[in-house]
Design an enzyme around this catalytic site. Structure first.
Site, PDB file in Angstrom:
ATOM      1  N   ALA A 168       0.712  -1.212   0.228  1.00 24.10           N
ATOM      2  CA  ALA A 168      -0.100  -0.163  -0.152  1.00 24.10           C
ATOM      3  C   ALA A 168       1.062   1.432   0.083  1.00 24.10           C
ATOM      4  CB  ALA A 168      -0.648  -0.099   0.635  1.00 24.10           C
ATOM      5  N   SER A 173      -1.992   2.076   4.020  1.00 22.99           N
ATOM      6  CA  SER A 173      -2.280   0.647   4.608  1.00 22.99           C
ATOM      7  C   SER A 173      -3.697   0.515   6.149  1.00 22.99           C
ATOM      8  CB  SER A 173      -0.733   0.526   4.990  1.00 22.99           C
ATOM      9  OG  SER A 173      -1.022  -0.502   5.874  1.00 22.99           O
ATOM     10  N   HIS A 175      -2.354  -1.123   7.999  1.00 22.18           N
ATOM     11  CA  HIS A 175      -2.243  -1.589   9.750  1.00 22.18           C
ATOM     12  C   HIS A 175      -1.746  -0.467   9.822  1.00 22.18           C
ATOM     13  CE1 HIS A 175      -0.776  -5.798   8.057  1.00 22.18           C
ATOM     14  NE2 HIS A 175      -1.199  -5.952   7.012  1.00 22.18           N
ATOM     15  N   GLU A 231      -5.649 -12.234  -0.261  1.00 25.69           N
ATOM     16  CA  GLU A 231      -4.458 -12.568   0.998  1.00 25.69           C
ATOM     17  C   GLU A 231      -5.348 -13.032   3.100  1.00 25.69           C
ATOM     18  OE1 GLU A 231      -2.812  -8.409   3.211  1.00 25.69           O
ATOM     19  OE2 GLU A 231      -1.764  -8.680   1.012  1.00 25.69           O
TER      20      GLU A 231
HETATM   21 ZN   LIG Z   1      -1.448  -7.458   5.587  1.00 22.51          ZN
END
Ligand SMILES: [Zn+2]
Length: 264
Positions: A168, A173, A175, A231
């Site tokens: 990303a 992202s 995260h 994912e």
């Molecule tokens: Zn991840």
């Protein structure tokens, strides 16, 4: 009433998807696409109300055709993707170290998660253990600065176009939200790689994560909507009620919020 709303939503989804595939050659003018997008978002603000999605979850954004910055980064269902970015300086205030095992021992930034997600993760790992599935964390919170270093490294290795497929841009992202974590088996085998899909851990996560408030954020076959390939290791906390609805209806977070990104 609920069924009516649901059927309207499904037909809208179908019409948008077919529209999307028809426009694969991108001959459509961007203005036309943007109008379509705004219409969908407007249309769905009303419907989301009936689905009990708080209004502030709808990420009031700058009206531009390009990248939008989310204005409520702290809500549990915040949408972060290739179109909706977190503010550059956003750091969750309630980051903690989840009391679960990781595939590394050090007390690194990537061990952190937001408190509510960390508590839920502990319950998820414990639930897995009861089924003889032993999980470990791989990577949780990631700051804007760290994402920037990572992304630049991938661009150097693979080129910009390839890097965008699996990494990303800084700010986009999940995260950085402190609500996402990559998970593997306790051995770390296939951690954050496609072979994880065939493991019993991946199957357990797919089946059970929603009971703990997590979703598989980038499901198989939804790449055009999420902008990411499958994912199975990347789980995202959204809260139990939302996660169960998303799982039951086989949606992505984008579809649930009715905010579609342009994946290219
Ligand atoms: Zn991840």
């Amino acid at each position: 009433m609920k069924y009516l709303v649901l059927s309207i939503m499904i037909s809208l989804l179908l019409s948008f998807n077919s529209c999307f595939s028809k426009n694969n050659n991108y001959n459509d003018s961007s203005a036309k696409k943007e109008n379509h997008q705004i219409n969908i978002e407007n249309a769905n603000i009303k419907k989301n109300a009936t689905l009990d999605i708080p209004e502030n979850v709808m990420n009031k954004t700058k009206q531009s055709n390009a990248i939008r910055t989310v204005s409520h980064p702290d809500v549990m269902t915040v949408l972060v993707n290739k179109k909706y970015f977190l503010p550059k300086n956003y750091v969750p205030k309630d980051l903690v170290y989840p009391n679960v095992s990781f595939i590394f021992k050090e007390k690194l930034e990537k061990r952190k998660m937001r408190k509510e997600a960390a508590i839920a993760l502990k319950k998820l790992f414990a639930g897995a253990q009861k089924d003889h599935i032993y999980l470990s964390g791989v990577s949780g919170y990631r700051s804007y600065a760290t994402q920037k270093v990572l992304f630049n490294r991938y661009v150097k290795e693979d080129g910009y176009v390839n890097a965008r497929k699996y990494s990303a841009l800084p700010g986009s992202s999940e995260h950085q939200s402190g609500l996402a974590i990559d998970v593997s088996s306790s051995t770390g085998k296939c951690a954050a790689t496609s072979c994880f899909a065939n493991t019993k851990e991946a199957k357990w996560l797919d089946k059970n994560s929603s009971n703990y408030g997590f979703i598989i954020r980038y499901p198989k076959g939804k790449e055009q909507i999420t902008g990411y390939k499958y994912e199975p290791w990347h789980i995202r906390y959204v809260g139990v009620t939302t996660a169960k609805q998303i799982k039951k209806r086989n949606l992505t977070l984008e579809e649930y919020l009715n905010v579609y990104p342009v994946s290219k």
